[in-house]
Design a protein around this motif. Sequence first.
Motif, mmCIF file in Angstrom:
data_model
loop_
_atom_site.group_PDB
_atom_site.id
_atom_site.type_symbol
_atom_site.label_atom_id
_atom_site.label_comp_id
_atom_site.label_asym_id
_atom_site.label_seq_id
_atom_site.Cartn_x
_atom_site.Cartn_y
_atom_site.Cartn_z
ATOM 1 N N PHE A 44 84.752 94.171 28.119
ATOM 2 C CA PHE A 44 84.263 95.379 27.451
ATOM 3 C C PHE A 44 85.099 96.598 27.854
ATOM 4 O O PHE A 44 85.448 97.426 27.010
ATOM 5 C CB PHE A 44 82.800 95.642 27.790
ATOM 6 N N LEU A 45 85.422 96.702 29.148
ATOM 7 C CA LEU A 45 86.231 97.827 29.627
ATOM 8 C C LEU A 45 87.582 97.862 28.922
ATOM 9 O O LEU A 45 88.056 98.933 28.510
ATOM 10 C CB LEU A 45 86.441 97.721 31.142
ATOM 11 N N ILE A 46 88.197 96.701 28.756
ATOM 12 C CA ILE A 46 89.497 96.624 28.095
ATOM 13 C C ILE A 46 89.387 97.059 26.639
ATOM 14 O O ILE A 46 90.223 97.817 26.129
ATOM 15 C CB ILE A 46 90.067 95.191 28.197
ATOM 16 N N ALA A 47 88.331 96.570 25.960
ATOM 17 C CA ALA A 47 88.125 96.971 24.561
ATOM 18 C C ALA A 47 87.848 98.465 24.460
ATOM 19 O O ALA A 47 88.352 99.142 23.565
ATOM 20 C CB ALA A 47 86.975 96.167 23.964
ATOM 21 N N PHE A 48 87.055 98.982 25.396
ATOM 22 C CA PHE A 48 86.711 100.398 25.418
ATOM 23 C C PHE A 48 87.957 101.263 25.569
ATOM 24 O O PHE A 48 88.178 102.223 24.823
ATOM 25 C CB PHE A 48 85.733 100.650 26.575
ATOM 26 N N MET A 49 88.815 100.917 26.512
ATOM 27 C CA MET A 49 90.022 101.689 26.751
ATOM 28 C C MET A 49 91.091 101.424 25.688
ATOM 29 O O MET A 49 91.874 102.303 25.343
ATOM 30 C CB MET A 49 90.580 101.375 28.146
ATOM 31 N N GLY A 50 91.102 100.220 25.150
ATOM 32 C CA GLY A 50 92.105 99.873 24.151
ATOM 33 C C GLY A 50 91.938 100.624 22.850
ATOM 34 O O GLY A 50 92.920 100.985 22.196
ATOM 35 N N TRP A 51 90.683 100.892 22.475
ATOM 36 C CA TRP A 51 90.425 101.578 21.204
ATOM 37 C C TRP A 51 90.148 103.060 21.377
ATOM 38 O O TRP A 51 89.827 103.748 20.416
ATOM 39 C CB TRP A 51 89.241 100.906 20.506
ATOM 40 N N GLU A 61 82.723 85.325 9.274
ATOM 41 C CA GLU A 61 83.866 85.236 10.185
ATOM 42 C C GLU A 61 84.346 86.609 10.639
ATOM 43 O O GLU A 61 85.414 86.720 11.260
ATOM 44 C CB GLU A 61 85.032 84.508 9.482
ATOM 45 N N MET A 62 83.584 87.659 10.341
ATOM 46 C CA MET A 62 84.024 89.016 10.632
ATOM 47 C C MET A 62 84.314 89.212 12.120
ATOM 48 O O MET A 62 85.278 89.878 12.503
ATOM 49 C CB MET A 62 82.970 90.020 10.168
ATOM 50 N N GLY A 63 83.469 88.623 12.971
ATOM 51 C CA GLY A 63 83.679 88.766 14.410
ATOM 52 C C GLY A 63 85.032 88.240 14.851
ATOM 53 O O GLY A 63 85.749 88.882 15.617
ATOM 54 N N SER A 64 85.413 87.060 14.336
ATOM 55 C CA SER A 64 86.704 86.474 14.691
ATOM 56 C C SER A 64 87.857 87.295 14.132
ATOM 57 O O SER A 64 88.885 87.488 14.797
ATOM 58 C CB SER A 64 86.785 85.037 14.160
ATOM 59 N N LEU A 65 87.701 87.774 12.895
ATOM 60 C CA LEU A 65 88.758 88.559 12.270
ATOM 61 C C LEU A 65 88.985 89.877 13.015
ATOM 62 O O LEU A 65 90.120 90.297 13.230
ATOM 63 C CB LEU A 65 88.395 88.847 10.803
ATOM 64 N N ILE A 66 87.884 90.511 13.421
ATOM 65 C CA ILE A 66 88.000 91.764 14.166
ATOM 66 C C ILE A 66 88.642 91.514 15.526
ATOM 67 O O ILE A 66 89.449 92.321 16.005
ATOM 68 C CB ILE A 66 86.615 92.423 14.334
ATOM 69 N N LYS A 67 88.299 90.383 16.152
ATOM 70 C CA LYS A 67 88.890 90.058 17.447
ATOM 71 C C LYS A 67 90.402 89.909 17.323
ATOM 72 O O LYS A 67 91.167 90.394 18.167
ATOM 73 C CB LYS A 67 88.283 88.770 18.002
ATOM 74 N N ILE A 68 90.844 89.247 16.241
ATOM 75 C CA ILE A 68 92.283 89.088 16.010
ATOM 76 C C ILE A 68 92.945 90.444 15.808
ATOM 77 O O ILE A 68 94.008 90.731 16.374
ATOM 78 C CB ILE A 68 92.533 88.182 14.783
ATOM 79 N N ALA A 69 92.310 91.284 14.984
ATOM 80 C CA ALA A 69 92.859 92.619 14.727
ATOM 81 C C ALA A 69 92.904 93.447 16.004
ATOM 82 O O ALA A 69 93.874 94.183 16.258
ATOM 83 C CB ALA A 69 92.013 93.333 13.667
ATOM 84 N N THR A 70 91.869 93.313 16.847
ATOM 85 C CA THR A 70 91.821 94.055 18.103
ATOM 86 C C THR A 70 92.932 93.611 19.038
ATOM 87 O O THR A 70 93.606 94.439 19.663
ATOM 88 C CB THR A 70 90.454 93.840 18.795
ATOM 89 N N ILE A 71 93.130 92.297 19.144
ATOM 90 C CA ILE A 71 94.196 91.763 20.003
ATOM 91 C C ILE A 71 95.554 92.272 19.547
ATOM 92 O O ILE A 71 96.394 92.679 20.354
ATOM 93 C CB ILE A 71 94.169 90.221 20.011
ATOM 94 N N TRP A 95 97.078 92.180 31.518
ATOM 95 C CA TRP A 95 95.747 91.918 32.087
ATOM 96 C C TRP A 95 94.779 91.457 31.009
ATOM 97 O O TRP A 95 94.018 90.498 31.185
ATOM 98 C CB TRP A 95 95.247 93.186 32.773
ATOM 99 N N HIS A 96 94.814 92.140 29.868
ATOM 100 C CA HIS A 96 93.928 91.795 28.752
ATOM 101 C C HIS A 96 94.157 90.361 28.290
ATOM 102 O O HIS A 96 93.222 89.572 28.131
ATOM 103 C CB HIS A 96 94.176 92.773 27.590
ATOM 104 N N LEU A 97 95.419 89.989 28.067
ATOM 105 C CA LEU A 97 95.741 88.658 27.564
ATOM 106 C C LEU A 97 95.441 87.569 28.594
ATOM 107 O O LEU A 97 95.124 86.443 28.239
ATOM 108 C CB LEU A 97 97.218 88.597 27.145
ATOM 109 N N SER A 98 95.511 87.928 29.879
ATOM 110 C CA SER A 98 95.298 86.929 30.931
ATOM 111 C C SER A 98 93.857 86.488 31.059
ATOM 112 O O SER A 98 93.576 85.406 31.612
ATOM 113 C CB SER A 98 95.777 87.488 32.277
ATOM 114 N N ILE A 99 92.905 87.305 30.584
ATOM 115 C CA ILE A 99 91.494 86.944 30.743
ATOM 116 C C ILE A 99 90.830 86.575 29.420
ATOM 117 O O ILE A 99 89.612 86.382 29.373
ATOM 118 C CB ILE A 99 90.711 88.077 31.415
ATOM 119 N N LEU A 100 91.614 86.505 28.330
ATOM 120 C CA LEU A 100 91.012 86.135 27.039
ATOM 121 C C LEU A 100 90.544 84.682 27.080
ATOM 122 O O LEU A 100 91.201 83.831 27.671
ATOM 123 C CB LEU A 100 92.044 86.330 25.911
#
Length: 404
Positions: A183-190, A340-350, A399-404
């Motif tokens: 959550f912290l990564i998503a919070f700071m990423g966006w 599938e919106m959750g998966s699509l958003i996750k891809i877009a976020t990454i 760091w983000h990619l290492s814990i996905l």
Amino acid sequence: MIKYLKKLGPGLLFAGSAVGVSHLVQSTKAGANFGFGLMWALVLINIIKFPFFEFGPRYAAATGENLLEGYKKLGKVFLKVYVVLSFATMFTIQAAVTIVTAGIASSLLKNSLNIQSWTLIILFLCLLILIFGKFKFLDKFMKIIIIILSFSTIIAVVNAFFNLDYDTNWTQVFPSNNQDIIFLIAFMGWMPAPLDVSIWQSIWVIEKQKSSSDFKKNSIMQDFNIGYIGTFLLAIGFLFLGSLVMFGADTKLSNDGSIFSLQLIEMYSKNLGDWSYFLIGIAAFTTMFSTTLTTLDASPRVMNKSIELISEKKIKNGYNYWIIILISGTIFIFFFYLSEMGSLIKIATILSFVTAPIYAIMNYLLIFSKHTPENFRPSRFMNFLSIIGILFLIVFNIWHLSIL
């Protein structure tokens, strides 16, 4: 006051595009889950990203060109990569922000229409504003939205303080478990927005200059600073609301943006009083409508401009074609891939996370290159802050990619 507001434009459009899911959902949820404990993260990421957003209007002011034209000077390969990444994410992002907006509208009007109907109405309304009103209307309309959003948020925060019946805890925390770290990564990423929004703003600056002959360097940079600081303060406002109203509540907040926004309005009205239902609803709706509108304007602009620069041909009505394509793709995703919106958003976020250092590096290389007049280049301090920011974003992504 009115004369001063007329000089503002792209900075408020930046605020309109940034103050969306990152503020309404992420900032509020940060306050709800951690109290004031993540204030450090909000402040830090806004400082880290500041130079790279600032380089967009700075380059436009210095050269009369947008960042895409600057990228072309660095090499067409940068433009081609941008087109691929932008096309891969723009439909999902547009669908996500539109759905949240539709959910809030449905809630405010007591489910008079379903979310599907509201989605079509909102997209059609945005289309009319952009096609017939064009940039001038968007420029004026966004000022009204940001003013409404700012005042309603301030009133809600002040009232929440007056109704507070416990002592606030300002202890800063760092998440310890995997879920909270994500959550912290998503919070700071966006927060405050993905870095490609810097490209959008450079284009809006050029459009503003076409309609305002006195929109020069000083006005451009002042406009950006007002928009960025305003965005930062609104993020703090939503974190305050989440902390003051929701922190410690038994209700489990949904990860679904549209459901969360409805929970948000209901919890505010429960804790602040029934009178606050429409106040918070208006703040939430204007937040998301501004994001829906500016995103629907920006993506077609950057796609059309990118294709023109790559092909070196002017495309007649290219913006109109792209906005129709974006709306059609958004509706298609909404009606056929909603599950599938959750998966699509996750891809877009990454993708947004991964590309953040790339945009930061490109903006840095361009603003300190021979293509930017020397007297327009940033100070040594901004140069230093940029280098620190690039290193931070690279480590942040690893760091983000290492814990996905």
